[in-house]
Design an enzyme around this catalytic site. Structure first.
Site, PDB file in Angstrom:
ATOM      1  N   ARG A 175      -2.333 -28.350  32.818  1.00 61.15           N
ATOM      2  CA  ARG A 175      -3.397 -27.475  32.297  1.00 61.15           C
ATOM      3  C   ARG A 175      -4.590 -28.316  31.842  1.00 61.15           C
ATOM      4  O   ARG A 175      -5.734 -27.909  31.948  1.00 61.15           O
ATOM      5  CB  ARG A 175      -2.871 -26.605  31.137  1.00 61.15           C
ATOM      6  CG  ARG A 175      -3.969 -25.805  30.468  1.00 61.15           C
ATOM      7  CD  ARG A 175      -3.542 -24.537  29.731  1.00 61.15           C
ATOM      8  NE  ARG A 175      -2.241 -24.540  29.146  1.00 61.15           N
ATOM      9  CZ  ARG A 175      -1.900 -25.148  27.980  1.00 61.15           C
ATOM     10  NH1 ARG A 175      -2.804 -25.810  27.285  1.00 61.15           N
ATOM     11  NH2 ARG A 175      -0.672 -25.082  27.530  1.00 61.15           N
ATOM     12  N   TYR A 192     -25.022 -10.871  40.863  1.00 62.41           N
ATOM     13  CA  TYR A 192     -23.739 -10.497  41.443  1.00 62.41           C
ATOM     14  C   TYR A 192     -23.125  -9.391  40.568  1.00 62.41           C
ATOM     15  O   TYR A 192     -23.104  -9.509  39.342  1.00 62.41           O
ATOM     16  CB  TYR A 192     -22.833 -11.739  41.461  1.00 62.41           C
ATOM     17  CG  TYR A 192     -21.424 -11.452  41.882  1.00 62.41           C
ATOM     18  CD1 TYR A 192     -21.140 -11.066  43.184  1.00 62.41           C
ATOM     19  CD2 TYR A 192     -20.373 -11.564  40.984  1.00 62.41           C
ATOM     20  CE1 TYR A 192     -19.838 -10.795  43.568  1.00 62.41           C
ATOM     21  CE2 TYR A 192     -19.076 -11.301  41.365  1.00 62.41           C
ATOM     22  CZ  TYR A 192     -18.812 -10.914  42.661  1.00 62.41           C
ATOM     23  OH  TYR A 192     -17.525 -10.654  43.027  1.00 62.41           O
ATOM     24  N   ASP A 245     -26.571 -19.612  38.627  1.00 63.82           N
ATOM     25  CA  ASP A 245     -25.472 -19.375  39.564  1.00 63.82           C
ATOM     26  C   ASP A 245     -25.989 -19.780  40.943  1.00 63.82           C
ATOM     27  O   ASP A 245     -26.862 -19.131  41.511  1.00 63.82           O
ATOM     28  CB  ASP A 245     -25.063 -17.894  39.520  1.00 63.82           C
ATOM     29  CG  ASP A 245     -23.886 -17.582  40.447  1.00 63.82           C
ATOM     30  OD1 ASP A 245     -23.715 -18.288  41.455  1.00 63.82           O
ATOM     31  OD2 ASP A 245     -23.162 -16.611  40.171  1.00 63.82           O
ATOM     32  N   LYS A 292     -16.789 -19.096  47.907  1.00 63.71           N
ATOM     33  CA  LYS A 292     -17.793 -18.817  48.927  1.00 63.71           C
ATOM     34  C   LYS A 292     -18.070 -20.069  49.776  1.00 63.71           C
ATOM     35  O   LYS A 292     -17.180 -20.545  50.438  1.00 63.71           O
ATOM     36  CB  LYS A 292     -19.046 -18.264  48.249  1.00 63.71           C
ATOM     37  CG  LYS A 292     -18.757 -17.186  47.178  1.00 63.71           C
ATOM     38  CD  LYS A 292     -18.146 -15.908  47.745  1.00 63.71           C
ATOM     39  CE  LYS A 292     -17.614 -14.958  46.673  1.00 63.71           C
ATOM     40  NZ  LYS A 292     -18.566 -14.550  45.658  1.00 63.71           N
TER      41      LYS A 292
HETATM   42  C1  LIG Z   1     -18.487 -14.038  44.355  1.00 62.54           C
HETATM   43  C2  LIG Z   1     -19.481 -14.409  43.354  1.00 62.54           C
HETATM   44  C3  LIG Z   1     -19.123 -14.637  42.022  1.00 62.54           C
HETATM   45  C4  LIG Z   1     -17.698 -14.465  41.533  1.00 62.54           C
HETATM   46  O1  LIG Z   1     -16.835 -15.374  42.115  1.00 62.54           O
HETATM   47  P1  LIG Z   1     -15.276 -15.082  42.382  1.00 62.54           P
HETATM   48  O2  LIG Z   1     -14.793 -16.348  42.952  1.00 62.54           O
HETATM   49  O3  LIG Z   1     -15.202 -13.911  43.320  1.00 62.54           O
HETATM   50  O4  LIG Z   1     -14.672 -14.747  41.063  1.00 62.54           O
HETATM   51  C5  LIG Z   1     -20.109 -15.027  41.132  1.00 62.54           C
HETATM   52  N1  LIG Z   1     -21.396 -15.165  41.528  1.00 62.54           N
HETATM   53  C6  LIG Z   1     -21.774 -14.950  42.795  1.00 62.54           C
HETATM   54  C7  LIG Z   1     -23.208 -15.124  43.166  1.00 62.54           C
HETATM   55  C8  LIG Z   1     -20.843 -14.553  43.754  1.00 62.54           C
HETATM   56  O5  LIG Z   1     -21.232 -14.323  45.012  1.00 62.54           O
END
Ligand SMILES: *Cc1c(COP(=O)(O)O)cnc(C)c1O
Length: 383
Positions: free
Chosen positions: A50, A102, A173, A198
């Protein structure tokens, strides 16, 4: 001069010259929960997974290096990363956030964070006066650029200046462009968030999230939090993301090429009324993109003439998958209204431009001709 991005996706400089793990070129998966101590009050540097895991650590160092941060934290999902980051704030703190985020981030802010009594102000950060809205208790500005799904572009350097002047954090982000095309920390941001699910993972097969920072105070707090809350990425998933990152550059270039061609082609189609892609010179954020990013990415959004047509396109595609998510080698088409942004109130969606005629595509690395042929065949049945 440091090494190029593609090289850094493959090689971690500090591992070089070492022959640990039999010289294995692919870093091993340390599938262990705990570590034996050589003696009382002694540690190998690893006590419990962890807290630390060698595979996760290599991944964190790789991502920190790609973003120009001093440290990165690998978490189970993008949302786990954002949730952990928000543990830095206290009840009563005010956060300014991009309105076209998002959908999952808005769901988190409007439900979980509100319960924790954070105060949120949503702005169109590409257009609105941010400085004017900063208050005594403002602690952070939280943006995406390009935004999801409307592809609005904010000037990171300009917002970073405002944030610095008022001693508030700038959090970006950076999921949509990945560190291959954009490095917000180098433009003055304090924290970068990624959904590693992603482009970093890139294969639509693993969930992951990252927080990257270049501030030692934030680094220390997050190390404590990750150890305490326990949402660190598993060794196997860490390995999968490391593996994905090896091809980040060639995937980004190829997917972008497909996005650019598709955006140009979509513009000419009768049923398409508008295309939002920041690589098109007529996009209002084009000049800012050219200045602050090295590419335009592989995400594009478009309007078709009617909702009925939007639904028929979603049902008509076969090779292109009608699915949530983005950033993988397979092209995906998404309907923000009922998928990614379903939990955003309708009036907010409409204000941001997310209409029932809005479709979003994440282009993969297929042969471009096949993507166009598939969409073209579906469009023909509609005209
Ligand atoms: C998908 C996404 C998230 C969240 O990520 P997860 O891995 O699905 O929890 C946050 N910000 C953006 C811009 C995203 O496309």
């Amino acid at each position: 001069m440091g090494r190029g991005l593609n090289t850094r996706c493959l090689h971690l400089e500090e591992r070089e010259g070492k022959t640990e793990n039999y010289g294995a070129v692919s870093y091993p998966i340390y599938q262990t929960a705990t570590y034996a101590h050589p003696g009382v009050d002694q540690s190998t540097g690893y006590d419990y997974s962890r807290l630390q895991n060698p595979t996760r650590e290599i991944l964190e160092k790789t991502v920190a290096g790609l973003e120009g941060g001093i440290d990165a934290f690998a978490l189970t999902t993008g949302m786990a990363a954002i949730t952990l980051l928000f543990e830095l704030f206290e009840p009563g703190d005010h956060i300014i956030a991009e309105a076209d985020l998002y959908g999952g981030s808005i769901r988190l802010f409007d439900n979980v964070s509100k319960k924790n009594r954070y105060e949120l102000t949503y702005l169109n950060c590409a257009k609105d006066d941010i400085e004017n809205r900063i208050k005594e208790n403002t602690k952070a500005i939280y943006i995406e650029t390009p935004t999801n799904p409307m592809m609005n572009i904010s000037d990171i350097e300009k917002i970073a200046e405002i944030a610095k002047r008022h001693h508030v954090l700038l959090i970006v982000d950076n999921t949509f462009l990945s560190p291959y095309f954009q490095n917000p920390l180098k433009l003055g941001a304090d924290v970068v968030i990624h959904s590693g699910t992603k482009f970093l993972g890139g294969h639509n097969d693993t969930l992951a999230g990252f927080i990257v920072t270049n501030r030692t105070d934030i680094q220390e707090k997050l190390r404590f939090l990750i150890k305490t809350t326990g949402s660190g990425l598993s060794p196997f998933d860490s390995w999968l993301i490391l593996r994905g990152i090896k091809t980040l550059g060639i995937r980004m270039e190829r997917s972008q090429e497909n996005a650019m061609k598709l955006a140009e082609w979509l513009k000419e189609q009768k049923i398409v009324t508008k295309v939002f892609y920041p690589g098109l010179p007529e996009h209002p954020g084009y000049e800012i993109m050219k200045r602050q990013a090295r590419g335009y990415g592989a995400m594009l959004t478009f309007y078709v003439d009617t909702k009925e047509h939007a639904l028929k396109i979603l049902e008509g595609v076969r090779m292109i998958k009608f699915a949530e998510s983005l950033g993988g080698v397979e092209t995906l088409i998404t309907y923000p209204e009922t998928q990614t942004h379903a939990d955003v109130p309708e009036e907010v969606r409409l204000k941001n431009g997310i209409t029932p005629c809005t479709l979003r595509i994440s282009t993969g690395i297929e042969d471009y001709e096949d993507l166009q042929a598939e969409l073209s065949a579906v469009f023909e049945t509609l005209e």
